[in-house]
Design an enzyme around this catalytic site. Sequence first.
Site, PDB file in Angstrom:
ATOM      1  N   LYS A 158       0.884  -1.170   0.000  1.00 18.15           N
ATOM      2  CA  LYS A 158       0.000   0.000   0.000  1.00 18.15           C
ATOM      3  C   LYS A 158       0.919   1.217   0.000  1.00 18.15           C
ATOM      4  O   LYS A 158       1.252   1.771   1.051  1.00 18.15           O
ATOM      5  CB  LYS A 158      -0.905  -0.043   1.232  1.00 18.15           C
ATOM      6  CG  LYS A 158      -2.054   0.930   1.197  1.00 18.15           C
ATOM      7  CD  LYS A 158      -3.064   0.594   2.294  1.00 18.15           C
ATOM      8  CE  LYS A 158      -4.150   1.628   2.409  1.00 18.15           C
ATOM      9  NZ  LYS A 158      -5.015   1.759   1.241  1.00 18.15           N
TER      10      LYS A 158
HETATM   11  N1  PY5 Z   1      -7.936  -1.570  -2.751  1.00 17.07           N
HETATM   12  C1  PY5 Z   1      -7.405  -0.341  -2.745  1.00 17.07           C
HETATM   13  C2  PY5 Z   1      -6.766   0.185  -3.984  1.00 17.07           C
HETATM   14  C3  PY5 Z   1      -7.440   0.425  -1.582  1.00 17.07           C
HETATM   15  O1  PY5 Z   1      -6.902   1.642  -1.566  1.00 17.07           O
HETATM   16  C4  PY5 Z   1      -8.061  -0.090  -0.423  1.00 17.07           C
HETATM   17  C5  PY5 Z   1      -8.126   0.703   0.835  1.00 17.07           C
HETATM   18  C6  PY5 Z   1      -8.619  -1.378  -0.477  1.00 17.07           C
HETATM   19  C7  PY5 Z   1      -8.531  -2.096  -1.665  1.00 17.07           C
HETATM   20  C8  PY5 Z   1      -9.271  -2.018   0.706  1.00 17.07           C
HETATM   21  O2  PY5 Z   1      -8.309  -2.379   1.664  1.00 17.07           O
HETATM   22  P1  PY5 Z   1      -8.644  -2.398   3.213  1.00 17.07           P
HETATM   23  O3  PY5 Z   1      -9.865  -3.214   3.350  1.00 17.07           O
HETATM   24  O4  PY5 Z   1      -7.471  -3.031   3.836  1.00 17.07           O
HETATM   25  O5  PY5 Z   1      -8.861  -1.001   3.645  1.00 17.07           O
HETATM   26  N2  PY5 Z   1      -8.188   2.081   0.656  1.00 17.07           N
HETATM   27  C9  PY5 Z   1      -7.785   2.988   1.692  1.00 17.07           C
HETATM   28  C10 PY5 Z   1      -8.705   2.917   2.895  1.00 17.07           C
HETATM   29  O6  PY5 Z   1      -8.224   3.253   3.959  1.00 17.07           O
HETATM   30  C11 PY5 Z   1      -7.675   4.380   1.152  1.00 17.07           C
HETATM   31  C12 PY5 Z   1      -8.910   4.984   0.629  1.00 17.07           C
HETATM   32  C13 PY5 Z   1      -8.749   6.408   0.252  1.00 17.07           C
HETATM   33  O7  PY5 Z   1      -9.856   2.535   2.785  1.00 17.07           O
END
Ligand code: PY5
Length: 323
Positions: A158
């Site tokens: 990430k």
């Molecule tokens: N895929 C991408 C590209 C992401 O940025 C995120 C999370 C996920 C999947 C989902 O991962 P998780 O369930 O571990 O959060 N995005 C971040 C979030 O904190 C950034 C969003 C702006 O939700």
Amino acid sequence: MMATQGKKVWMDGTLVDFADAKVHVLNHSLHYGVGVFEGIRGYAGPNGPVIFRLPEHVKRLLDSARLYRMSVPFTAEEIARAVLETQAANDFVPSYIRPILYRGEPALGVKNRGGKVSLAIGAIPAKKYLGEASETGVRAKISQYRKPRSDAIPSYAKAAGNYLNSYLAGVDAADDGYEEAILLDANGYVAEGSGENIFLVRDGKLYTPGLESDILLGITRTSVLQIAKDLGYPVVEKLVSVNELLTADEVFFSGTYAEIAPVREISHFPVGDGRAGPVTRDIMDVFYRAVRGEEPKYASWLTPVPPLARVVPRATRREKGSA
Ligand code: PY5
């Protein structure tokens, strides 16, 4: 969307006022995107604030740093503790907590690996990332921007730089009047949203793309897979074609900020009857109970913010050899 301010930011062991959390503009991470971060949520538990899946987020942060060859001068325990201190110093829930590891010193060589790796952790009051649409159903556009292959930019990490791709897709979808973008992988299979993983329901079975589609392995995704299995829904991780997506009975996004958000339209194709379908609702119900500490089965997903962290923020930390 995220303009709301927090109170304190944890920077390398010191809690500073939100307005004072600054770095040098010639820092390596700003110029080249070499920073790794997490999005974590704090919720109101039955006995005070709790952090959702803290060890998993800390582990992913350290894995991301490893892939980018950043030597992190903090242990997993220290980072977890710092997240708890940050939540304590920002005494609001729901919170959205953002730890980031970055090289904050001025350094313009791309191959720079000598700069000190710093850790900052901010928090803001959490809202629904996809706004109203989180309840009523998201309208999503299949983006013309593809996910980069992981042999170019590892989706497993990430990293700040990954979000150039999310930004392009997300802004383009917004300009076309959609709330979110759905990105395909380099081979044209469905990958994920710009900031969420994606799930489909067909004939009572759940499908979601896997790592081979160059997705981020979301922690909410893992939680959804667990909840779905426990509810007795078969779950299949596989390559997902656009045709399968457009003919699914139900589609929803999962992510820390988005939580679980039903999708009601994809590039002008209505999904199901345009509302959260029964399987999505079943999973949402359990998920939202779990984050509030109302599902004993998933109690281990929540780390309580201990009273100590609430009253004794650590002021400074010893320096360990920098990167
Ligand atoms: N895929 C991408 C590209 C992401 O940025 C995120 C999370 C996920 C999947 C989902 O991962 P998780 O369930 O571990 O959060 N995005 C971040 C979030 O904190 C950034 C969003 C702006 O939700």
